[in-house]
Structure formats: structure tokens, C-alpha cells
Design a protein around this motif. Structure first.
Motif, PDB file in Angstrom:
ATOM      1  N   ILE A 104      49.752  21.242   9.465  1.00 16.44           N
ATOM      2  CA  ILE A 104      49.758  21.667  10.879  1.00 16.44           C
ATOM      3  C   ILE A 104      50.203  23.133  10.936  1.00 16.44           C
ATOM      4  CG2 ILE A 104      50.725  21.247  13.181  1.00 16.44           C
ATOM      5  CD1 ILE A 104      51.202  18.299  12.291  1.00 16.44           C
ATOM      6  N   GLY A 105      51.358  23.402  10.336  1.00 17.83           N
ATOM      7  CA  GLY A 105      51.863  24.780  10.332  1.00 17.83           C
ATOM      8  C   GLY A 105      50.928  25.717   9.573  1.00 17.83           C
ATOM      9  N   TYR A 106      50.375  25.261   8.469  1.00 20.91           N
ATOM     10  CA  TYR A 106      49.459  26.106   7.692  1.00 20.91           C
ATOM     11  C   TYR A 106      48.255  26.509   8.552  1.00 20.91           C
ATOM     12  CZ  TYR A 106      51.751  24.695   3.249  1.00 20.91           C
ATOM     13  OH  TYR A 106      52.632  24.473   2.223  1.00 20.91           O
ATOM     14  N   THR A 107      47.775  25.563   9.346  1.00 23.47           N
ATOM     15  CA  THR A 107      46.599  25.836  10.194  1.00 23.47           C
ATOM     16  C   THR A 107      46.921  26.908  11.221  1.00 23.47           C
ATOM     17  OG1 THR A 107      45.730  23.637   9.846  1.00 23.47           O
ATOM     18  CG2 THR A 107      45.020  24.738  11.855  1.00 23.47           C
ATOM     19  N   PHE A 108      48.108  26.801  11.842  1.00 21.18           N
ATOM     20  CA  PHE A 108      48.484  27.831  12.820  1.00 21.18           C
ATOM     21  C   PHE A 108      48.647  29.184  12.138  1.00 21.18           C
ATOM     22  CE2 PHE A 108      49.000  26.036  16.992  1.00 21.18           C
ATOM     23  CZ  PHE A 108      48.950  24.677  16.740  1.00 21.18           C
ATOM     24  N   GLN A 109      49.251  29.194  10.947  1.00 21.02           N
ATOM     25  CA  GLN A 109      49.465  30.474  10.267  1.00 21.02           C
ATOM     26  C   GLN A 109      48.144  31.081   9.802  1.00 21.02           C
ATOM     27  OE1 GLN A 109      53.258  30.491   7.728  1.00 21.02           O
ATOM     28  NE2 GLN A 109      52.854  28.336   8.069  1.00 21.02           N
ATOM     29  N   THR A 110      47.185  30.231   9.501  1.00 22.35           N
ATOM     30  CA  THR A 110      45.915  30.725   8.971  1.00 22.35           C
ATOM     31  C   THR A 110      44.967  31.201  10.065  1.00 22.35           C
ATOM     32  OG1 THR A 110      46.128  29.176   7.129  1.00 22.35           O
ATOM     33  CG2 THR A 110      43.925  30.046   7.543  1.00 22.35           C
ATOM     34  N   TYR A 111      44.937  30.514  11.184  1.00 24.87           N
ATOM     35  CA  TYR A 111      43.864  30.783  12.151  1.00 24.87           C
ATOM     36  C   TYR A 111      44.301  31.326  13.508  1.00 24.87           C
ATOM     37  CZ  TYR A 111      41.333  27.605   8.989  1.00 24.87           C
ATOM     38  OH  TYR A 111      40.785  27.005   7.893  1.00 24.87           O
ATOM     39  N   VAL A 112      45.578  31.138  13.879  1.00 26.28           N
ATOM     40  CA  VAL A 112      45.933  31.354  15.289  1.00 26.28           C
ATOM     41  C   VAL A 112      46.775  32.621  15.481  1.00 26.28           C
ATOM     42  CG1 VAL A 112      47.022  30.316  17.322  1.00 26.28           C
ATOM     43  CG2 VAL A 112      45.857  28.845  15.657  1.00 26.28           C
ATOM     44  N   ASN A 113      46.271  33.539  16.321  1.00 30.05           N
ATOM     45  CA  ASN A 113      47.017  34.745  16.686  1.00 30.05           C
ATOM     46  C   ASN A 113      47.733  34.538  18.011  1.00 30.05           C
ATOM     47  OD1 ASN A 113      46.630  36.732  14.657  1.00 30.05           O
ATOM     48  ND2 ASN A 113      44.489  36.946  15.299  1.00 30.05           N
ATOM     49  N   PRO A 114      48.781  35.348  18.269  1.00 28.67           N
ATOM     50  CA  PRO A 114      49.433  35.259  19.583  1.00 28.67           C
ATOM     51  C   PRO A 114      48.390  35.432  20.691  1.00 28.67           C
ATOM     52  CG  PRO A 114      50.693  36.682  18.117  1.00 28.67           C
ATOM     53  CD  PRO A 114      49.421  36.333  17.384  1.00 28.67           C
ATOM     54  N   GLY A 115      48.492  34.599  21.711  1.00 27.79           N
ATOM     55  CA  GLY A 115      47.561  34.707  22.849  1.00 27.79           C
ATOM     56  C   GLY A 115      46.320  33.838  22.701  1.00 27.79           C
ATOM     57  N   ASP A 116      46.000  33.408  21.478  1.00 22.63           N
ATOM     58  CA  ASP A 116      44.869  32.489  21.316  1.00 22.63           C
ATOM     59  C   ASP A 116      45.205  31.167  21.998  1.00 22.63           C
ATOM     60  OD1 ASP A 116      43.618  34.359  19.743  1.00 22.63           O
ATOM     61  OD2 ASP A 116      43.953  33.318  17.832  1.00 22.63           O
ATOM     62  N   GLU A 117      44.176  30.494  22.479  1.00 25.40           N
ATOM     63  CA  GLU A 117      44.424  29.206  23.146  1.00 25.40           C
ATOM     64  C   GLU A 117      44.238  28.050  22.177  1.00 25.40           C
ATOM     65  OE1 GLU A 117      42.092  28.968  26.714  1.00 25.40           O
ATOM     66  OE2 GLU A 117      43.061  30.768  27.548  1.00 25.40           O
ATOM     67  N   GLU A 129      52.660  21.043  19.512  1.00 24.63           N
ATOM     68  CA  GLU A 129      53.154  21.942  20.573  1.00 24.63           C
ATOM     69  C   GLU A 129      54.220  22.894  20.034  1.00 24.63           C
ATOM     70  OE1 GLU A 129      53.226  20.547  24.792  1.00 24.63           O
ATOM     71  OE2 GLU A 129      55.380  20.824  24.541  1.00 24.63           O
ATOM     72  N   SER A 130      55.018  22.393  19.096  1.00 26.91           N
ATOM     73  CA  SER A 130      56.052  23.230  18.496  1.00 26.91           C
ATOM     74  C   SER A 130      55.429  24.477  17.844  1.00 26.91           C
ATOM     75  CB  SER A 130      56.805  22.396  17.447  1.00 26.91           C
ATOM     76  OG  SER A 130      57.710  23.191  16.732  1.00 26.91           O
ATOM     77  N   TRP A 131      54.344  24.272  17.111  1.00 26.40           N
ATOM     78  CA  TRP A 131      53.700  25.408  16.447  1.00 26.40           C
ATOM     79  C   TRP A 131      52.955  26.301  17.432  1.00 26.40           C
ATOM     80  CZ3 TRP A 131      54.104  27.841  11.916  1.00 26.40           C
ATOM     81  CH2 TRP A 131      54.842  27.197  10.915  1.00 26.40           C
ATOM     82  N   VAL A 132      52.395  25.721  18.479  1.00 28.04           N
ATOM     83  CA  VAL A 132      51.712  26.544  19.486  1.00 28.04           C
ATOM     84  C   VAL A 132      52.690  27.579  20.026  1.00 28.04           C
ATOM     85  CG1 VAL A 132      50.595  26.598  21.752  1.00 28.04           C
ATOM     86  CG2 VAL A 132      50.125  24.688  20.226  1.00 28.04           C
ATOM     87  N   THR A 133      53.866  27.117  20.432  1.00 29.12           N
ATOM     88  CA  THR A 133      54.819  28.049  21.037  1.00 29.12           C
ATOM     89  C   THR A 133      55.441  28.968  19.975  1.00 29.12           C
ATOM     90  OG1 THR A 133      56.475  26.279  20.963  1.00 29.12           O
ATOM     91  CG2 THR A 133      55.350  26.618  23.049  1.00 29.12           C
ATOM     92  N   PHE A 134      55.659  28.437  18.788  1.00 26.41           N
ATOM     93  CA  PHE A 134      56.288  29.232  17.713  1.00 26.41           C
ATOM     94  C   PHE A 134      55.452  30.464  17.356  1.00 26.41           C
ATOM     95  CE2 PHE A 134      57.642  29.650  13.100  1.00 26.41           C
ATOM     96  CZ  PHE A 134      58.924  30.086  13.395  1.00 26.41           C
ATOM     97  N   VAL A 135      54.123  30.305  17.297  1.00 23.38           N
ATOM     98  CA  VAL A 135      53.288  31.454  16.923  1.00 23.38           C
ATOM     99  C   VAL A 135      52.856  32.279  18.137  1.00 23.38           C
ATOM    100  CG1 VAL A 135      52.415  30.297  14.838  1.00 23.38           C
ATOM    101  CG2 VAL A 135      51.052  30.224  16.936  1.00 23.38           C
ATOM    102  N   GLY A 136      53.364  31.923  19.325  1.00 23.61           N
ATOM    103  CA  GLY A 136      53.043  32.716  20.521  1.00 23.61           C
ATOM    104  C   GLY A 136      51.630  32.488  21.027  1.00 23.61           C
TER     105      GLY A 136
END
Ligand code: PLP
Length: 432
Positions: A104-117, A129-136
Motif C-alpha cells: 500500500i505504502g509502496y504504491t503511494f510512494q511510487t505513483y502518487v504526488n501531492p494533490g493527486d486524487e 486513507e492514512s497514506w493518502v493524507t501522509f503523502v499530501g
């Protein structure tokens, strides 16, 4: 300069672990606590799998190994994906992780920038949800409705997609609702994604409960739908279906070998590798034919418990409970109980600081734990954003039938104890 990094204020948690502190308090007071909170099968890992890892360890397979996972395990996972989803993948697309949570965390770190939905189901596994908010990133929870059996539908998805959507999370069978995405559902969802999303939008398919389905259903995956393997991070593992939560065996299949190489690099940066002797036991889970019997005995036990517990919950005044189709949770609506016990008024009387720490469902959860020795999880533990006004509890039925029956009897008693609730709030002052 502050001690803690700013980003930490946005990191959530998994309350199923956190509530352990309250459980310990109750145990220290001499209470017998029935633990409906944790999502761990009450079965042990199978002896034939334990033996494989013991033998490997004794033979000296105790060093570092390939950070992507040992080749034979990755091959076994690729075979399992072909057999269960009908799609060929190569072992180079597979990365072994310590459980199904790290991807889950790897996916956010790999693909998601701040502001992405990021679109995700709510209620859903809280770590999304924890990772959504953590990466902005911008959270876009789809509120699943009890009236539609907590279904995540293609129509709902279409209504939540925008130009900024980067990641779509699916979880089937679902934690916490036990909802299952049907083949038809998945086909419709895939159609919407093909029509509306750029090719760089990723789907996260959390299928950790793939083995735990009731009523003779088969598992269906978004991965099997046309155009989806190119966009999907498919994740599962051994924790739930093989009753191996403590082994920490999970895996991800990435759309390309380049993306898999990034997950490998994230393993290198964090855990180095998953212990090789454990991976051998994990490989055997897929390759030894006796595993099928072990899994089906466990699923039959869960189904029997579900068939007992859902009518029992529905017979309690103020409770309505849907019949889960998979996983090992029930997710009753307890709004009527909150009303009956005066919890809504008690919540309104809390200070604004205290209100931020709990919900009416959370107050019921703590009353059941501290006064009746029944540990459950509240709705807000499965995605807080947009969940106001929803009053549910999650109970894990991965507990013995005896514990389930004792637990339900205690809940039945608790829902008539409004004086007990009033005193509980005064005496414990948990949210001051
Ligand atoms: N995904 C879902 C939906 C879960 O319910 C869980 C565990 O509760 C996980 C992932 C994490 O699984 P693991 O224990 O293998 O890390």
C-alpha cells in the motif's frame, strides 16, 4: 526546529492494533475480554507448511536473499495468478513483501504526488486513507452504503473520477464490510476505467481475502478484465487465507518489470528482504495440494459462524446487520443502539477537543469493551473522512463459536444498560 517532521501529523493508524492498549487496561483490571477487534484467523498455520520452513531453517537457509523474493516463490505466485485470474505474468513482475500491507505504502510512494486524487472505498482498510493524507494527496472516499450491500459500483466510481485521479483502490472481499465485487461489477468498473482514465492511472487491487468466500462463490479479480493487467497493482498474500498473519508474507504483481524494479528498490530501502526460509513455506502453500483442504475447512468454519452471528445480531434491538459474502467480518449498523443508550446526547455534551477524539460509535465501542469485555472496532476506524453520521461496529468472526456466542450475549445485555453507559462516561473520562 521541531523534533518531529511535519508530515507525521498526517499519518493515520490501524486502530485494530491501537485498541490493544485499552484491552490491556481491561485485562489488567481482571476482565475477560472477547477480542472481536483483530483481523487474524483463530487457526494456526498448517503443520505441513510449518515443517517446510523449519526444515529450511535447520538446513541453514537463514541469510539474506533476493530483495524481490526468492525465484521459486515468485514463480509459484505467478502460477497462482495464472490459475486464479487467467492471466500470464512473469516472476519479474512479482515482488514479495512482508505481508500485504507494505505494497500500500509502496504504491503511494511510487505513483502518487501531492494533490493527486486517490479514490478509495470507505469504510475500507484504514491504511489506504492514512497514506493518502501522509503523502499530501487528495482523498476521494466513495462512501459505501448499507442499502446497496456496501457495493462499490461502476456508477459511483464514474461520479468520483476527475482529470486529477491517479489511483483507484479496490478491495474484494472487503475489510470491513465483507462485500464482494461480482464478475459483472468488475466488468462495469473496468469499462469505466478504460473509458475515463489515462493509461498512467493505477488501480490497487487488494485481494488479501481472495480465499475467504462464502456460499460457494468464486473469487473474481479486476486483473482478469480486459486492459486491466496493464494498469493494476495486484496484491495478496498468506496472512488471511492461509492463517499466517505472523509470517508476514505478501506479494504484489506490477504492470511492468520496471515498476516491479521500483518495488524491489523500496524493499531494499526498508526491509532488505523477506526471510528466505519463510518464503519456502509460502511457496509450499501454493504448491502442496493439501493446502486446499486446510483452507476450505477454515472457510467452512467462518461461514458457519457467519450464519449464526448475523441473525443473532439482527435479533438485538437497534442493530441491523447485512450478510457478508466473504472475509471474516460482520459490520452491523448500531445507530439504534446509540440512540437507545443515549450515546448521541452524551457525544454532543463532550467538549470540542473530546469530540475530535471519538464518535458515537467509538463511545459505544469503548462502553462494550470497558464494561462488558467485548472488543470491537468503530466505523471511523475504517476511514474517517466523510464518515460522520454513520454508526457501525466491525466484529471479526475469526474467533471460536463459543467466544462469538458469549460476546453476542454480552452485547445483548449492554444495549439495555443505559444507566451503565451514563456511569461509564462519568467514571472513565476516556476523552477528556
Ligand atoms: N489489506 C487488507 C484489506 C487487510 O484487511 C489487511 C489486514 O488486515 C491487509 C491488507 C494487511 O495484511 P498483512 O497482515 O498481510 O500485511
Amino acid at each position: 526546529m521541531a523534533l518531529l517532521a511535519n508530515r507525521l501529523t498526517n499519518l493515520g493508524t490501524e486502530n485494530a492494533f491501537k485498541v490493544g492498549e485499552d484491552i490491556q487496561t481491561c485485562v489488567d483490571r481482571g476482565m475477560d475480554v472477547i477480542k472481536f477487534n483483530l483481523g487474524a484467523p483463530d487457526f494456526r498455520s498448517a503443520p505441513h507448511l510449518n515443517q517446510v520452513s523449519i526444515t529450511e531453517l535447520e538446513a541453514g537457509n537463514s541469510g539474506y536473499c533476493d530483495p524481490a523474493g526468492i525465484a521459486s516463490f515468485r514463480q509459484a505466485i505467478a502460477n497462482h495468478v495464472r490459475l486464479s485470474r487467467g492471466i500470464d505474468v512473469t516472476p519479474d513482475q512479482v515482488i514479495v513483501t512482508p505481508g500485504a500491507k507494505p505494497p500500500i505504502g509502496y504504491t503511494f510512494q511510487t505513483y502518487v504526488n501531492p494533490g493527486d486524487e486517490v479514490v478509495y472505498p470507505s469504510p475500507g482498510f484504514p491504511i489506504y486513507e492514512s497514506w493518502v493524507t501522509f503523502v499530501g494527496a487528495t482523498p476521494v472516499p466513495i462512501q459505501l452504503s448499507e442499502d446497496t450491500g456496501f457495493a462499490f459500483t461502476a456508477e459511483e466510481l464514474a461520479a468520483h473520477l476527475t482529470e486529477r485521479t491517479k489511483l483507484i483502490i479496490l478491495c474484494s472481499p472487503s475489510n470491513p464490510t465483507g462485500g464482494v465485487l461480482s464478475r459483472e461489477n468488475l466488468r462495469d468498473i473496468a469499462n469505466v476505467i478504460r473509458d475515463r482514465c489515462r493509461p498512467d492511472v493505477r488501480i490497487y487491487a487488494d485481494e488479501i481475502y481472495e480465499h475467504i468466500l462464502f456460499d460457494g462463490q468464486k473469487h473474481h479479480s479486476i486483473f482478469s478484465e480486459e486492459g486491466m493487467p496493464e494498469r493494476t497493482v495486484l496484491v495478496s498474500g498468506h496472512s488471511k487465507g492461509f492463517a499466517m498473519t505472523g509470517w508476514r508474507l505478501g506479494w504484489a504483481v506490477l504492470p511492468t518489470t520496471d515498476e516491479a524494479a521500483i518495488f524491489k528498490q523500496l524493499n531494499i530501502n526498508t526491509i532488505s528482504c523477506v526471510p528466505p526460509f519463510l518464503q519456502e513455506g509460502g511457496r509450499a502453500a501454493y504448491e502442496d495440494p493439501s493446502t486446499i483442504k486446510t483452507v476450505s475447512e477454515m472457510v467452512t468454519a467462518f461461514e458457519r459462524r457467519r450464519d449464526w452471528v448475523v441473525p443473532a445480531l439482527n435479533s438485538i434491538t437497534g442493530v441491523t446487520c447485512q450478510l457478508p459474502k466473504g472475509s471474516f467480518y460482520v459490520f452491523p449498523n448500531v445507530a439504534g443502539v446509540c440512540d437507545k443508550l443515549g450515546i448521541f446526547e452524551a457525544y454532543e455534551a463532550l467538549s470540542s477537543t473530546a469530540k475530535r477524539k471519538t464518535t458515537p460509535g467509538g463511545m459505544l465501542q469503548m462502553f462494550l469493551l470497558y464494561r462488558y469485555g467485548v472488543a470491537t472496532m468503530d466505523r471511523a476506524s475504517f476511514g474517517r473522512i466523510g464518515s460522520e453520521g454513520q454508526h457501525f461496529l466491525r466484529l471479526s468472526i475469526a474467533n471460536s463459536m463459543d467466544d462469538i456466542q458469549r460476546g453476542i450475549a454480552r452485547i445483548k445485555e449492554a444495549v439495555d444498560d443505559s444507566n451503565g453507559f451514563t456511569n461509564f462516561v462519568k467514571e472513565e473520562r476516556l476523552w477528556d
